[in-house]
Scaffold this active site. Structure first.
Site, mmCIF file in Angstrom:
data_model
loop_
_atom_site.group_PDB
_atom_site.id
_atom_site.type_symbol
_atom_site.label_atom_id
_atom_site.label_comp_id
_atom_site.label_asym_id
_atom_site.label_seq_id
_atom_site.Cartn_x
_atom_site.Cartn_y
_atom_site.Cartn_z
ATOM 1 N N THR A 54 49.478 39.056 118.443
ATOM 2 C CA THR A 54 48.977 37.734 118.063
ATOM 3 C C THR A 54 49.447 36.671 119.049
ATOM 4 O OG1 THR A 54 48.782 38.227 115.707
ATOM 5 C CG2 THR A 54 49.056 35.934 116.299
ATOM 6 N N PHE A 89 43.106 43.701 119.202
ATOM 7 C CA PHE A 89 42.122 43.253 118.217
ATOM 8 C C PHE A 89 42.281 41.777 117.863
ATOM 9 C CE2 PHE A 89 45.539 43.808 115.188
ATOM 10 C CZ PHE A 89 45.200 43.076 114.068
ATOM 11 N N LYS A 90 43.454 41.201 118.135
ATOM 12 C CA LYS A 90 43.663 39.788 117.823
ATOM 13 C C LYS A 90 42.698 38.892 118.594
ATOM 14 C CE LYS A 90 47.003 41.053 115.161
ATOM 15 N NZ LYS A 90 48.413 40.758 115.297
ATOM 16 N N ASP A 91 42.193 39.382 119.737
ATOM 17 C CA ASP A 91 41.208 38.588 120.486
ATOM 18 C C ASP A 91 39.936 38.340 119.689
ATOM 19 O OD1 ASP A 91 42.719 38.342 122.843
ATOM 20 O OD2 ASP A 91 42.040 40.293 123.567
ATOM 21 N N LEU A 120 41.107 35.331 117.838
ATOM 22 C CA LEU A 120 41.750 34.246 118.571
ATOM 23 C C LEU A 120 41.012 33.820 119.827
ATOM 24 C CD1 LEU A 120 45.437 35.146 117.861
ATOM 25 C CD2 LEU A 120 44.278 33.008 117.277
#
Length: 524
Positions: free
Chosen positions: A164, A125-127, A130
């Protein structure tokens, strides 16, 4: 061509204030993103939180995802032109995601829906943030340089519990004027997560393992940021520090988008009628993902209850249930969901600032107590506001693996351990509202524990010898063959053939971190 005019000249920028009130003058979005952490250690939050009508929110279902995100950014009146915002969003959410929906919703059973946030390049989900933040960071730096307010390059320094780090490396690699360094806990991430980081390509990236746990990594990164002498040293090298962790508002704003977008999709699917409430359940470690859902609620999304899902590191669950945040004698537990193995939740500071009437002195006092006494207790009024919106539960290691197994058998849906923690929490806490569960990673990022779950092993059991000898990629292929889930993303399937570039392990102290960063910057 009104939409091409700079929003700052049309409406005035929505500026950002410091949660500890150490910043005397609010700063615009571009400066907040570039600086990352406010001077004095506080976090930036918007002066005003915009509100959308229900019609505006539900119309998202008729828009491509980049246009949904651009619409919300414009509502914040950030100090970049409208056309640039839209272009940056199309760059952020395009072919780099494996589906045009970007974050599709899958119905798992009556009233439980999975918001799949792992369709980006690193399968986590960090994509969602980011792939976006680096584009807006670059645009912000360009604007400030053009105005003569900036004359340095940047070192993005990141502490990661697993996801992350790779997402930041992937997002910032090759960005002009920026280099990125990542610290992860040695032995505290999955084999796949480690390989994703240490095989990253790009000349402007560096990765270090740090002896200790994630809190050691996060604490030492914060100390580096607060060290004025170090800041002067690297300024002499032509760099300033900034952050891509969720302490940076530029990381959090993209996360607000997917909750508002998710509600629109649920209405379009007929899962909920426009205006009727949903609940949201989030696997939570650093509190940024669930805080984004809270902001989405404040902006008009009909979210009623926010369910905070903890693993055995249940500090947030205990806090939500008691109003006391205490890590003084708390054991740090290694779990099947390592990205949630966190005791110091940085984004809780933003949430408390909002719920405590934006009282910066209270925040500064609580954070000082946490630093000095390893504990703090909020006042009664703030605690009452926490309990109005939040509920929480903690899922044991055994329950986590059993959930993966039982959901696969019943629903033919294979989930990762973090999603399993959230799904089990949603089952335990749900009422009559539909629940949108944040599914935060592809199962193949955590094949070791997925294998244990499917084979009814205990979390503490060692894998059988023939299985234990497999690499993470080989283990994932075995799971795929056993389950028929041959959906392993290419970026995970090819890790074994990628050369390992980074092998350094450093001690868990500020001096070691600063020495590593200085040596890295000498190569840039």
């Amino acid at each position: 061509m009104d939409h091409l005019l700079d929003r700052e000249s049309r409406f005035g920028a929505n500026c950002y204030v410091d949660t500890r009130n150490a910043v005397s003058q609010p700063v615009p979005f571009t400066k907040a993103v570039i600086e990352g952490l406010a001077p004095g250690g506080g976090l930036f939050v918007p002066q005003e939180v915009p509100h959308l009508t229900l019609d505006e929110i539900t119309r998202f279902a008729d828009m491509p995802y980049p246009e949904r995100a651009a619409f919300i950014y414009r509502k914040f009146n950030i100090d970049l032109p409208d056309d640039e915002i839209l272009d940056l969003m199309y760059t952020s959410y395009g072919p780099n995601f494996d589906t045009p929906e970007v974050c599709p919703i899958t119905k798992l059973e009556d009233n439980i829906y999975m918001l799949e946030l792992w369709h980006g390049p690193t399968s986590a989900f960090k994509d969602m943030a980011l792939q976006c933040l680096p584009n807006f960071f670059g645009a912000s730096a360009q604007k400030l340089r053009g105005a003569g307010e900036l004359n340095t390059g940047f070192c993005i320094l990141v502490a990661t519990s697993g996801d992350t780090g790779k997402a930041a490396l992937e997002g910032f690699k090759g960005v002009p004027g920026v280099c990125v360094g990542v610290l992860y806990p040695d032995g505290g991430v999955s084999d796949i997560q480690r390989k994703q980081m240490v095989t990253t390509t790009g000349d402007n990236v560096r990765v270090w393992a740090m002896r200790g746990n994630f809190d050691d990594c996060q604490t030492n990164v914060k100390r580096v940021f607060a060290d004025d002498a170090f800041a002067k040293d690297i300024e002499g090298q032509g760099f300033a520090l900034s952050s891509a962790n969720s302490i940076n508002w530029g990381r959090l704003l993209p996360q607000i988008v997917y909750y508002m977008s998710g509600y629109a999709d649920l209405v379009a699917k007929g899962a909920v009628s426009q205006g009727d409430p949903i609940d949201v359940c989030v696997p939570t470690g650093n509190f940024g993902n669930i805080l984004a859902a809270w902001y989405a609620k404040q902006m008009g999304t009909p979210i009623q209850n926010l369910m905070c899902a903890s693993n055995e590191n249940r500090v947030l669950t205990d806090f939500i249930q008691t109003g006391t945040y205490d890590i003084s004698d708390r054991e740090f537990v290694l779990t099947p969901s390592p990205s949630m193995d966190i005791l110091v939740s940085s984004n809780l500071e933003r949430q408390l600032y909002e719920l405590a009437g934006r009282d910066g002195s209270a925040i500064a006092s609580w954070m000082a107590d946490l630093n000095e006494k390893r504990a703090f207790e909020v006042d009664g009024a703030t605690f009452a506001k926490i309990q109005e919106t939040f509920s929480a539960d903690s899922i044991s290691n055994e329950e986590c693996l059993e959930t993966i197994r039982s959901v696969f058998k019943a629903q033919d849906y294979l989930m990762d351990p973090h999603t399993a923690v959230a799904y089990k929490t949603a089952c335990n806490l749900k009422g009559s509202n539909p629940v949108l569960v944040a599914s935060t990673a592809h199962w193949a990022k955590f094949g070791n524990n997925v294998y244990k779950a499917l084979h009814e092993m205990k979390p503490s059991e060692e894998l059988p010898g023939d299985v234990a000898s497999l690499t993470g990629c080989q283990l994932n292929e075995l799971i795929a063959n056993e389950t028929g889930k041959h959906d392993i993303p290419k970026g995970l399937a090819d890790l074994d053939v990628m050369p390992v570039r980074f092998t350094d392990v450093i001690d868990a102290n500020m001096a070691s971190a600063e020495d590593a960063v200085s040596a890295f910057l000498e190569t840039q």
